[in-house]
Design a protein around this motif. Structure first.
Motif, PDB file in Angstrom:
ATOM      1  N   TRP A  28     -19.654   3.041  15.909  1.00 18.15           N
ATOM      2  CA  TRP A  28     -20.294   2.792  14.896  1.00 18.15           C
ATOM      3  C   TRP A  28     -21.861   3.236  15.976  1.00 18.15           C
ATOM      4  CZ3 TRP A  28     -24.209  -0.612  13.864  1.00 18.15           C
ATOM      5  CH2 TRP A  28     -24.752  -0.017  12.101  1.00 18.15           C
ATOM      6  N   ALA A  29     -22.088   2.495  16.715  1.00 13.66           N
ATOM      7  CA  ALA A  29     -23.692   2.095  16.538  1.00 13.66           C
ATOM      8  C   ALA A  29     -23.085   2.967  17.863  1.00 13.66           C
ATOM      9  CB  ALA A  29     -22.863   0.664  17.620  1.00 13.66           C
ATOM     10  N   ALA A  30     -22.432   3.708  18.986  1.00 11.75           N
ATOM     11  CA  ALA A  30     -22.677   4.777  19.052  1.00 11.75           C
ATOM     12  C   ALA A  30     -23.110   6.299  19.232  1.00 11.75           C
ATOM     13  CB  ALA A  30     -22.116   5.134  20.343  1.00 11.75           C
ATOM     14  N   LYS A  31     -22.478   6.182  17.151  1.00 10.48           N
ATOM     15  CA  LYS A  31     -22.842   7.282  16.743  1.00 10.48           C
ATOM     16  C   LYS A  31     -24.659   7.087  16.300  1.00 10.48           C
ATOM     17  CE  LYS A  31     -18.549   8.677  15.028  1.00 10.48           C
ATOM     18  NZ  LYS A  31     -17.241   8.905  14.092  1.00 10.48           N
ATOM     19  N   SER A  32     -24.371   5.670  15.535  1.00 12.64           N
ATOM     20  CA  SER A  32     -26.014   5.275  14.873  1.00 12.64           C
ATOM     21  C   SER A  32     -26.946   5.749  15.691  1.00 12.64           C
ATOM     22  CB  SER A  32     -25.736   4.214  13.698  1.00 12.64           C
ATOM     23  OG  SER A  32     -24.512   4.299  13.245  1.00 12.64           O
ATOM     24  N   GLY A  33     -26.884   4.810  17.397  1.00 12.86           N
ATOM     25  CA  GLY A  33     -27.640   5.527  18.530  1.00 12.86           C
ATOM     26  C   GLY A  33     -27.469   6.723  18.595  1.00 12.86           C
ATOM     27  N   GLY A  34     -26.795   7.385  18.560  1.00 18.13           N
ATOM     28  CA  GLY A  34     -27.822   8.927  18.918  1.00 18.13           C
ATOM     29  C   GLY A  34     -26.893   9.120  20.366  1.00 18.13           C
ATOM     30  N   LEU A  35     -26.261   8.304  20.576  1.00 17.03           N
ATOM     31  CA  LEU A  35     -25.520   8.717  21.751  1.00 17.03           C
ATOM     32  C   LEU A  35     -24.686  10.196  21.882  1.00 17.03           C
ATOM     33  CD1 LEU A  35     -23.842   5.306  22.905  1.00 17.03           C
ATOM     34  CD2 LEU A  35     -26.377   6.876  24.164  1.00 17.03           C
ATOM     35  N   ALA A  36     -24.623  10.754  22.751  1.00 13.44           N
ATOM     36  CA  ALA A  36     -23.829  11.661  22.215  1.00 13.44           C
ATOM     37  C   ALA A  36     -21.668  11.482  22.288  1.00 13.44           C
ATOM     38  CB  ALA A  36     -23.642  12.942  24.095  1.00 13.44           C
ATOM     39  N   VAL A  37     -21.247  12.126  21.197  1.00 17.86           N
ATOM     40  CA  VAL A  37     -19.859  11.921  21.010  1.00 17.86           C
ATOM     41  C   VAL A  37     -19.492  13.221  20.870  1.00 17.86           C
ATOM     42  CG1 VAL A  37     -19.018  10.607  19.025  1.00 17.86           C
ATOM     43  CG2 VAL A  37     -21.050   9.249  20.145  1.00 17.86           C
ATOM     44  N   ASP A  38     -18.052  12.654  21.042  1.00 14.50           N
ATOM     45  CA  ASP A  38     -16.686  14.332  21.321  1.00 14.50           C
ATOM     46  C   ASP A  38     -16.244  13.678  20.300  1.00 14.50           C
ATOM     47  OD1 ASP A  38     -18.872  15.388  23.202  1.00 14.50           O
ATOM     48  OD2 ASP A  38     -17.384  15.061  24.418  1.00 14.50           O
ATOM     49  N   ALA A  39     -15.723  14.168  19.427  1.00 13.28           N
ATOM     50  CA  ALA A  39     -14.793  14.512  18.453  1.00 13.28           C
ATOM     51  C   ALA A  39     -13.663  15.061  19.094  1.00 13.28           C
ATOM     52  CB  ALA A  39     -14.979  14.868  16.316  1.00 13.28           C
ATOM     53  N   ASN A  40     -12.741  14.635  19.299  1.00 16.21           N
ATOM     54  CA  ASN A  40     -11.378  14.580  19.979  1.00 16.21           C
ATOM     55  C   ASN A  40      -9.805  13.919  19.278  1.00 16.21           C
ATOM     56  OD1 ASN A  40      -8.737  14.362  22.015  1.00 16.21           O
ATOM     57  ND2 ASN A  40     -10.191  12.773  23.154  1.00 16.21           N
ATOM     58  N   ALA A  41      -9.932  15.544  18.942  1.00 22.88           N
ATOM     59  CA  ALA A  41      -8.344  15.720  17.961  1.00 22.88           C
ATOM     60  C   ALA A  41      -6.946  15.519  18.622  1.00 22.88           C
ATOM     61  CB  ALA A  41      -8.271  17.560  17.255  1.00 22.88           C
ATOM     62  N   GLY A  42      -7.143  15.217  19.652  1.00 24.25           N
ATOM     63  CA  GLY A  42      -6.250  15.094  21.175  1.00 24.25           C
ATOM     64  C   GLY A  42      -5.893  13.718  21.043  1.00 24.25           C
ATOM     65  N   ALA A  43      -4.446  13.009  22.473  1.00 26.60           N
ATOM     66  CA  ALA A  43      -4.485  12.085  22.385  1.00 26.60           C
ATOM     67  C   ALA A  43      -5.780  11.506  24.230  1.00 26.60           C
ATOM     68  CB  ALA A  43      -3.878  11.891  23.599  1.00 26.60           C
ATOM     69  N   ALA A  44      -5.812  10.550  25.083  1.00 27.72           N
ATOM     70  CA  ALA A  44      -6.814  10.692  26.002  1.00 27.72           C
ATOM     71  C   ALA A  44      -6.912  12.297  26.658  1.00 27.72           C
ATOM     72  CB  ALA A  44      -6.194   9.719  26.382  1.00 27.72           C
ATOM     73  N   PHE A  45      -8.305  11.689  26.081  1.00 28.92           N
ATOM     74  CA  PHE A  45      -9.407  12.937  27.768  1.00 28.92           C
ATOM     75  C   PHE A  45      -9.028  14.334  26.385  1.00 28.92           C
ATOM     76  CE2 PHE A  45      -8.829   9.918  30.514  1.00 28.92           C
ATOM     77  CZ  PHE A  45     -10.060   9.520  30.877  1.00 28.92           C
ATOM     78  N   GLY A  46      -8.691  14.942  26.025  1.00 30.45           N
ATOM     79  CA  GLY A  46      -8.106  14.871  24.805  1.00 30.45           C
ATOM     80  C   GLY A  46      -6.969  16.314  24.799  1.00 30.45           C
ATOM     81  N   LEU A  47      -5.836  15.551  25.202  1.00 29.43           N
ATOM     82  CA  LEU A  47      -4.771  15.633  25.875  1.00 29.43           C
ATOM     83  C   LEU A  47      -4.106  15.807  24.416  1.00 29.43           C
ATOM     84  CD1 LEU A  47      -3.268  13.674  28.389  1.00 29.43           C
ATOM     85  CD2 LEU A  47      -3.835  16.117  29.457  1.00 29.43           C
ATOM     86  N   PHE A  48      -2.833  17.236  24.613  1.00 32.49           N
ATOM     87  CA  PHE A  48      -2.520  17.557  23.648  1.00 32.49           C
ATOM     88  C   PHE A  48      -2.974  17.949  21.991  1.00 32.49           C
ATOM     89  CE2 PHE A  48      -0.037  14.833  25.835  1.00 32.49           C
ATOM     90  CZ  PHE A  48       1.345  15.622  25.892  1.00 32.49           C
ATOM     91  N   ARG A  49      -4.356  18.301  22.256  1.00 33.44           N
ATOM     92  CA  ARG A  49      -5.246  18.372  20.854  1.00 33.44           C
ATOM     93  C   ARG A  49      -5.046  19.386  20.096  1.00 33.44           C
ATOM     94  NH1 ARG A  49     -10.075  20.769  24.810  1.00 33.44           N
ATOM     95  NH2 ARG A  49      -9.638  18.764  25.985  1.00 33.44           N
TER      96      ARG A  49
END
Length: 149
Positions: A28-49
């Protein structure tokens, strides 16, 4: 002995809850603070997205097994249980976000990862909790085995 075991299990449930809440608060703080946030539909590092339902189902199964081990395994010392609890907290936070929004927010940038992965890699506190919990569990299990426990 039974009361001590129940107290240790309760502490581990508290560790899991605190880990989950810490991750969700950081996201929540990362999103509110304007940090770059990736939406990951997969597991760690996007595996099986490409299989988000399978990732969610696997997350449910893993979380259930971790909680079962924390609460029911008879021969675990506190450090091993605490490692499992940290893993359960991270898994619960990621699963909560995945079930609510279909993705997990990754906001911690892995320095130099762009050298081997286009765009670089991002992860979240829950991923770090899962990794650290696994290390704690393995180290505690190794030490217990060396002690003959």
């Amino acid at each position: 002995m039974e009361a001590e075991s129940a107290s240790a299990k309760a502490k581990c449930v508290a560790i899991a809850a605190a880990a989950a809440l810490a991750d969700l608060a950081c996201k929540w703080a990362a999103k509110s603070g304007g940090l770059a946030v990736d939406a990951n539909a997969g597991a760690a590092f996007g595996l099986f997205r490409s299989s988000p339902r399978a990732v969610a189902a696997a997350g449910c199964l893993v979380l259930a097994l971790l909680l079962l081990a924390i609460l029911r395994a008879a021969r675990l010392d506190f450090a091993s249980r605490a490692g499992l609890a940290l893993m359960a907290g991270g898994a619960a936070a990621n699963l909560c976000e995945r079930l609510l929004w279909g993705t997990v927010s990754d906001w911690i940038y892995l320095p130099f990862s762009a050298l081997f992965c286009r765009g670089g890699l991002r992860f979240n506190l829950a991923d770090a909790e899962i990794g650290l919990g696994a290390l704690i569990f393995l180290a505690a299990s190794f030490c217990a085995q060396r002690r003959g426990a």
